[in-house]
Scaffold this active site. Sequence first.
Site, PDB file in Angstrom:
ATOM      1  CG  ASP A 133       3.933  -0.700 -14.397  1.00 17.80           C
ATOM      2  OD1 ASP A 133       3.723   0.245 -13.634  1.00 17.80           O
ATOM      3  OD2 ASP A 133       3.776  -1.880 -14.065  1.00 17.80           O
ATOM      4  NE  ARG A 141       5.781  -2.835 -17.644  1.00 14.56           N
ATOM      5  CZ  ARG A 141       6.187  -3.769 -16.802  1.00 14.56           C
ATOM      6  NH1 ARG A 141       6.740  -4.858 -17.261  1.00 14.56           N
ATOM      7  NH2 ARG A 141       6.067  -3.611 -15.498  1.00 14.56           N
ATOM      8  CE  LYS A 231       4.712   2.274  -9.977  1.00 10.36           C
ATOM      9  NZ  LYS A 231       4.561   1.346 -11.096  1.00 10.36           N
ATOM     10  CG  HIS A 232       4.390   0.534  -5.011  1.00  9.61           C
ATOM     11  ND1 HIS A 232       5.631   1.044  -5.350  1.00  9.61           N
ATOM     12  CD2 HIS A 232       3.997  -0.226  -6.074  1.00  9.61           C
ATOM     13  CE1 HIS A 232       5.978   0.599  -6.548  1.00  9.61           C
ATOM     14  NE2 HIS A 232       4.996  -0.185  -7.017  1.00  9.61           N
ATOM     15  CG  HIS A 244       6.960  -8.247  -7.828  1.00 17.46           C
ATOM     16  ND1 HIS A 244       7.522  -7.051  -7.470  1.00 17.46           N
ATOM     17  CD2 HIS A 244       6.128  -7.976  -8.860  1.00 17.46           C
ATOM     18  CE1 HIS A 244       7.064  -6.088  -8.259  1.00 17.46           C
ATOM     19  NE2 HIS A 244       6.218  -6.624  -9.116  1.00 17.46           N
ATOM     20  CG  ASP A 318       1.466  -3.545  -6.841  1.00 20.57           C
ATOM     21  OD1 ASP A 318       1.424  -3.679  -8.072  1.00 20.57           O
ATOM     22  OD2 ASP A 318       2.519  -3.376  -6.216  1.00 20.57           O
TER      23      ASP A 318
END
Length: 594
Positions: A133, A141, A231-232, A244, A318
């Site tokens: 990501d 990250r 995305k998404h 999430h 995902d």
Amino acid sequence: MKIITKNNSLFLWGIMIFSFFYLSMIIPSHKKKSKNIRTYYPEVFHLDNTDKEWVENELKSMTTKEKVAQMIMPWVMGNDQSLDTLETVRIRQMITELKVGGFAYFQGDINNERKDIIDMQALSKIPLLIASDFENGLGMRLTDGNTFPYNMAVAATGDTSLAYNMGKAIAREARAIGVQQNFAPVADINDNPENPVIGIRSFSGNKYIVSKFVNAFIDGAAVGGVISTAKHFPGHGNTKIDSHIELPKIDKSKRYLYKNELFPFIKAIKRGVQSIMIGHLNFPALQKDTLLPASLSHEVVTNLLKNKLGFKGIIITDAMRMKALTKYYSVAEAALMAVNAGNDIILMPPDPEVAITAISNSVFSNEISIERINESVRKILSAKRWIDKTKPKWDIFQNGNSYIPHQKLAQKIADKSITLVKNKRHIIPIKTRKYRRVVSIVFSYGIDRDSVLTFNKLISNKFGSVKTIVLNKRSRRRQYSKAYSYARKAQLIFLPYFMRAQSDEGTQRLYKKYLKFIKKILRLRAPSVLIDFGNPYILSPLPQTKTYLSAYNDVEVSQISAVKAILGKIPIRGTLPISIPKTKYKFGYGLKIN
């Protein structure tokens, strides 16, 4: 002549019946073969005949279980460098025994990640597909990675060439450390100001702007040799729920969805995007089952995305360990449903081995055809071949872990993004000599002081002395009283606001508490400057604000740009890529200061 007796005849019939059933068990059944399954190589990977031959040879060399494993992409945290820990043993086992197709990296630093990836690739017979990501750079990250402003700030510049150059820069840095697929760009339209998970990750609340900037990013990433991932799908922008945590439902008509949520994805497909990520969302207008996530829906993945919209690239779910799935499905159930829906890559299943076993057993029992598996693996191998052909010619990190031209690009984007929405007292640009008693009250959710203090350090350097109070979720009444006491004596008050929109109960309570306190500060005589570093919609409940500036996000370059803009060191040219509810400040608005 041999005479065939009745007993001999029965014996022969028995052999024939036995042979029929035996062969039916060892020869794969084609009953499950779909009309949509055919041999093709995605045009977005530009394969020649030699490349196609390599794909077919690799495909033929694999067992059924090995083919299924190519569709599984587990996670790697990347922050454990020991050779004999459970994490490194787990990774080694997934490569050498399970033979997974790739990994998604989520933590670490540049040098160690690059070394890890080299070591992992050496263990694998077939090249691994390594993804991450990096929506706004490696710094999203990796601890020492370059960080660009978030997408909404990029769109505030109004310059799509910056999105192109950012996509290319991120791709070049990613390839330099061995990452070949970027789970970006976000193609969601942020048309719900209360969205707790997309927000500033989206380019805009306007579908045309989202499409233009998404396509520019995709073009840049392709030049940089990285597979971009829109995305998404079908769109995560119009929800108040974070997938999430729970399954969001977007209850809009099919007509509305085609004209809005799907619009950027349709344009991205026409542009040649190589991969699309399916969100864990429910769309009643597109699905008969109103409790089924789109990621597990054949109607959404195959009927809509593949057949109706004509997408031929790689389709990836995902993360399968998100609660929108794990609350309702076992690892095996979710994996099987994802394959039957039409996904090519199953991202981060909680237990990769369980997922591989479940899918493989379904192939062995003819519940899933081998042709269906071949279709996905052929696409994955095509992507790996394209990656091999687009190897970088030089290492941009050969002289260190930072590449100066990309850092300058990040600062340029930040400088051009700053948007002045209100300046009623005409105090911007601020003359530092005019104010001696300056206070900065920082509003933050977490307790990480360093990430929110760049702005304050720079302001303190310019004004000589600034009293700073950082409020967060642990702050008590005494700290609020201290902050108010400082503000009452101040000649100038800065209100840097670092909170993003969130849906959880704790954040909502903190948000209301902050609003109440900010309103109290705004009633003081001293001029206040409200600066957004994460939620440009904050002006909506604070209409009494007289001076409001948006930097859109809290990355360091944006904090630097905010200070430069406030002090008149750079022109202010940014415009709102969204509309602020309950105000007159709509999409495209922005005061200009040269």
